[in-house]
Design a protein around this motif. Structure first.
Motif: not given
Length: 200
Positions: A77-89, A118-122
């Protein structure tokens, strides 16, 4: 003072990127395809879960997906990792503005992420998912080298309608799905929920 962080289990099989490079040297894509499609489905399901919590990953790529083995099974299986750049909206907003996006992995980013504002969305994560899908299903593993790293060149190419070409062994329906991740306008892109429904 204590700092906030994310604790993840140790997954000794490493990244999906390394796995793909190793496996594609020895096994034909047609034999790997069921596993690869399951990986893509699992990534989409994981992204649906993140988006329910209004979290944008901002660095979705095969190198940031880890391989997990099921107990007493040959299934991976695979799992998403490396959330260092993640942001909560916040619920009051639909996007995250980040003037430091030049330090992000341009080749995986949607054009609006490296524009003058620069803008980030879902939906910018959906674009990255499309690149990640090519990484997974391109038997030559050349997807990144085909993309220029200069943001201005990338923007001009995408605005002209250019997209990565379909690798010979990739199914047409899967190619069409990945291309739907790459609409210039975020609202025109397929959603992760729609991807899950199409692959389910």
């Amino acid at each position: 003072s204590a700092s906030n962080g994310i604790v993840m289990e140790y997954l000794p099989r490493g990244s999906l990127e390394s796995y793909l490079v190793d496996r594609k040297k020895r096994i034909a894509l047609t034999h790997l395809e069921p596993d690869l499609l399951r990986f893509i489905m699992q990534i989409a399901i994981g992204m649906v879960a993140l988006q329910k919590h209004r979290i944008i990953h901002r660095d979705l790529a095969a190198r940031n997906i880890l391989i997990s083995a099921r107990p007493n099974s040959s299934y991976l299986d695979v799992k998403i990792a490396d959330f260092g750049l993640s942001r909560s909206i916040p619920t009051s907003k639909d996007e995250y503005i980040d003037s430091s996006s030049l330090f992000l992995p341009t080749k995986w980013l949607a054009p609006e992420c490296y524009s003058s504002n620069p803008r980030f969305t879902m939906q910018s994560d959906v674009w990255s998912f499309g690149v990640t899908g090519f990484e997974i299903l391109d038997p030559t593993s050349k997807v990144v080298s085909m993309l220029p790293s200069d943001p201005s060149i990338l923007t001009r190419k995408f605005e002209s309608g250019w997209r990565l070409e379909k690798p010979g062994e990739m199914k047409k329906w899967m190619y069409s799905l990945l291309l739907r991740c790459w609409s210039m306008e975020p609202e025109d892109r397929i959603t992760f929920q729609q991807i899950v429904e199409l692959l389910g």
